[in-house]
Design an enzyme around this catalytic site. Structure first.
Site, mmCIF file in Angstrom:
data_model
loop_
_atom_site.group_PDB
_atom_site.id
_atom_site.type_symbol
_atom_site.label_atom_id
_atom_site.label_comp_id
_atom_site.label_asym_id
_atom_site.label_seq_id
_atom_site.Cartn_x
_atom_site.Cartn_y
_atom_site.Cartn_z
ATOM 1 N N GLY A 11 92.155 -20.084 77.074
ATOM 2 C CA GLY A 11 92.687 -19.696 75.767
ATOM 3 C C GLY A 11 92.990 -18.202 75.697
ATOM 4 O O GLY A 11 93.966 -17.785 75.055
ATOM 5 N N ASN A 12 92.159 -17.385 76.382
ATOM 6 C CA ASN A 12 92.369 -15.930 76.360
ATOM 7 C C ASN A 12 93.694 -15.518 76.994
ATOM 8 O O ASN A 12 94.219 -14.458 76.697
ATOM 9 C CB ASN A 12 91.237 -15.226 77.102
ATOM 10 N N LYS A 129 83.377 -28.457 69.473
ATOM 11 C CA LYS A 129 84.524 -27.695 69.997
ATOM 12 C C LYS A 129 84.990 -26.649 68.992
ATOM 13 O O LYS A 129 85.512 -26.985 67.919
ATOM 14 C CB LYS A 129 85.669 -28.668 70.317
ATOM 15 N N LYS A 214 89.876 -28.570 77.611
ATOM 16 C CA LYS A 214 90.957 -28.554 78.599
ATOM 17 C C LYS A 214 90.435 -28.472 80.037
ATOM 18 O O LYS A 214 91.119 -28.902 80.972
ATOM 19 C CB LYS A 214 91.951 -27.422 78.338
ATOM 20 N N LYS A 276 83.311 -25.516 82.268
ATOM 21 C CA LYS A 276 84.081 -25.083 83.453
ATOM 22 C C LYS A 276 83.287 -25.419 84.718
ATOM 23 O O LYS A 276 83.827 -25.984 85.678
ATOM 24 C CB LYS A 276 84.355 -23.576 83.410
HETATM 25 N N1 LIG Z 1 77.221 -17.656 83.009
HETATM 26 C C1 LIG Z 1 78.396 -17.192 82.577
HETATM 27 N N2 LIG Z 1 79.236 -16.553 83.430
HETATM 28 C C2 LIG Z 1 80.425 -16.080 83.012
HETATM 29 N N3 LIG Z 1 80.881 -16.203 81.744
HETATM 30 C C3 LIG Z 1 80.106 -16.845 80.857
HETATM 31 C C4 LIG Z 1 78.837 -17.364 81.236
HETATM 32 N N4 LIG Z 1 78.271 -17.959 80.143
HETATM 33 C C5 LIG Z 1 79.136 -17.807 79.148
HETATM 34 N N5 LIG Z 1 80.255 -17.145 79.567
HETATM 35 C C6 LIG Z 1 81.380 -16.856 78.683
HETATM 36 O O1 LIG Z 1 82.439 -17.738 79.018
HETATM 37 C C7 LIG Z 1 83.650 -17.106 78.581
HETATM 38 C C8 LIG Z 1 84.823 -17.863 79.180
HETATM 39 O O2 LIG Z 1 84.891 -19.125 78.539
HETATM 40 P P1 LIG Z 1 85.975 -19.411 77.377
HETATM 41 O O3 LIG Z 1 85.947 -18.315 76.373
HETATM 42 O O4 LIG Z 1 85.793 -20.805 76.926
HETATM 43 O O5 LIG Z 1 87.259 -19.245 78.258
HETATM 44 P P2 LIG Z 1 88.771 -19.686 78.181
HETATM 45 O O6 LIG Z 1 89.187 -19.658 76.730
HETATM 46 O O7 LIG Z 1 89.413 -18.647 79.010
HETATM 47 O O8 LIG Z 1 88.824 -21.058 78.776
HETATM 48 C C9 LIG Z 1 83.470 -15.682 79.056
HETATM 49 O O9 LIG Z 1 84.254 -14.783 78.318
HETATM 50 C C10 LIG Z 1 81.972 -15.452 78.842
HETATM 51 O O10 LIG Z 1 81.751 -14.777 77.624
HETATM 52 N N1 LIG Z 2 91.308 -27.519 74.215
HETATM 53 C C1 LIG Z 2 90.626 -26.469 74.729
HETATM 54 O O1 LIG Z 2 89.686 -26.611 75.533
HETATM 55 O O2 LIG Z 2 91.060 -25.217 74.280
HETATM 56 P P1 LIG Z 2 90.409 -23.793 74.547
HETATM 57 O O3 LIG Z 2 90.238 -23.663 76.033
HETATM 58 O O4 LIG Z 2 91.391 -22.804 74.002
HETATM 59 O O5 LIG Z 2 89.099 -23.774 73.830
#
Ligand SMILES: Nc1ncnc2c1ncn2[C@@H]1O[C@H](COP(=O)(O)OP(=O)(O)O)[C@@H](O)[C@H]1O
Ligand SMILES: NC(=O)OP(=O)(O)O
Length: 312
Positions: A11-12, A129, A214, A276
């Site tokens: 998402g970022n 979510k 996702k 992830k």
């Molecule tokens: N053990 C970890 N190692 C790395 N990042 C982590 C961990 N636990 C939580 N995070 C968080 O996960 C975030 C990435 O997940 P998310 O925000 O859902 O990503 P995206 O939107 O890119 O899919 C990072 O910015 C971090 O703050």
């Molecule tokens: N659907 C979904 O997982 O979106 P984000 O990664 O932006 O949370």
């Protein structure tokens, strides 16, 4: 060697938490993401792209709800389709422009994708979510009372509305996605985890209100198109153990057993890094290689010189 790579764009990569959610910001971010993806295409790999939609689907839902006195709001699965449409459009256009500038001739196609879930999934009883914008705790709790929302704290970044996130069971149309990818087209698919649908007893499908993770759908799609690598691009260079603590340690190349042990020890936050890692493990269990890395290190990570890499 040419490989088939499923890239899950976080998402970022589309909108950072502190940015205003206007179209220009999102398109600029997507342009930067496609520069990184094009580096992988240039190396001769076949690429399938999936992407998040958490901020966008929440904003679209809010737009519908705020306009309810003028136009009846649409259900969440339709908002998911809307988000997949507009994000797919941005990635498709930005990638075509980037490839053209680089003299690469791959076709790009964006497929509106539905993902089958079970209506009996326990996730419907426990929304997890996060979607839409961030609020302070007070604001979020007031909104929850006023609008009957469920709200939760999101990985130390603020409070957000949360909705049900059932597990993906299969990606509808994945055979077509595989055929297109095998023909060297770049396919954007299953965005936002795919539009959640359930199968009725008579075999017909219908939408259900939820937002699928996702990364979980990304794993399903990677498996269904028989990808060699599953690459999760996010805003941190690695998965870490003891994340945010003085003894934090970035994980490089690790085995499945090590990854499973770290999950058991609770090193990864639910709703962000945990799905992830879980998805990466499932893909590696099937014999593939999973990579978690930052968007900017995608080119290095594909050569296994950066990121967290999980394999058997
Ligand atoms: N053990 C970890 N190692 C790395 N990042 C982590 C961990 N636990 C939580 N995070 C968080 O996960 C975030 C990435 O997940 P998310 O925000 O859902 O990503 P995206 O939107 O890119 O899919 C990072 O910015 C971090 O703050
Ligand atoms: N659907 C979904 O997982 O979106 P984000 O990664 O932006 O949370």
């Amino acid at each position: 060697m040419s490989e088939k790579i499923l890239i899950a764009l976080g998402g970022n990569a589309i909108l950072q938490p502190k940015q205003e959610a206007n179209y220009e910001n999102q398109l600029n971010n997507v342009h930067h993401s496609t520069e990184m993806i094009a580096q992988i295409v240039k190396k001769g790999h076949r690429v399938i792209i999936t992407h998040g939609n958490g901020p966008q689907v929440g904003n679209i839902l809010l737009q519908h709800e705020e306009a309810k006195d003028v136009i009846p709001p649409f259900p969440l699965d339709v908002c998911s389709a809307e988000s997949q449409g507009f994000i797919g459009y941005m990635i498709d256009q930005a990638l075509k422009n980037t490839l053209q500038r680089m003299g690469l001739k791959n076709q790009v196609v964006s497929m509106l994708t539905q993902t089958q879930v079970s209506k009996d999934d326990v996730a419907f009883q426990n929304p997890t979510k996060p979607i839409g914008v961030f609020y302070s705790e007070d604001e979020a709790k007031q909104l929850a009372d006023k609008k009957n929302w469920v709200v939760k704290e999101d990985a130390g970044r603020g409070w957000r509305r949360v909705v049900a996130s059932p597990k993906p069971e299969s990606i509808l149309g994945s055979e077509v996605i595989k055929t297109l990818t095998d023909a060297n087209a770049i396919v954007i698919a299953s965005g936002g985890g795919g539009i959640p649908v359930v199968k009725n007893e008579d075999g017909t499908f219908q939408g259900i209100e939820a937002v699928i993770d996702k990364d979980r759908s990304g794993f399903k799609l990677a498996a269904e198109v028989k990808a060699d690598k599953f690459m999760i691009l996010t805003d941190v260079p690695n998965a870490y153990i003891n994340y945010g603590k003085p003894n934090e340690k970035a994980l490089g190349a690790i085995t499945l057993e090590e990854a499973k042990q770290y999950i058991k020890e609770g090193h990864f936050s639910a709703g962000s890094m945990a799905p992830k890692m879980e998805s990466a493990i499932k893909f590696a269990e099937q014999g593939g290689k999973s990579i978690i890395c930052s968007l900017d290190q995608a080119g290095l990570a594909i050569e296994e010189k950066a990121g967290t890499i999980i394999s058997k």
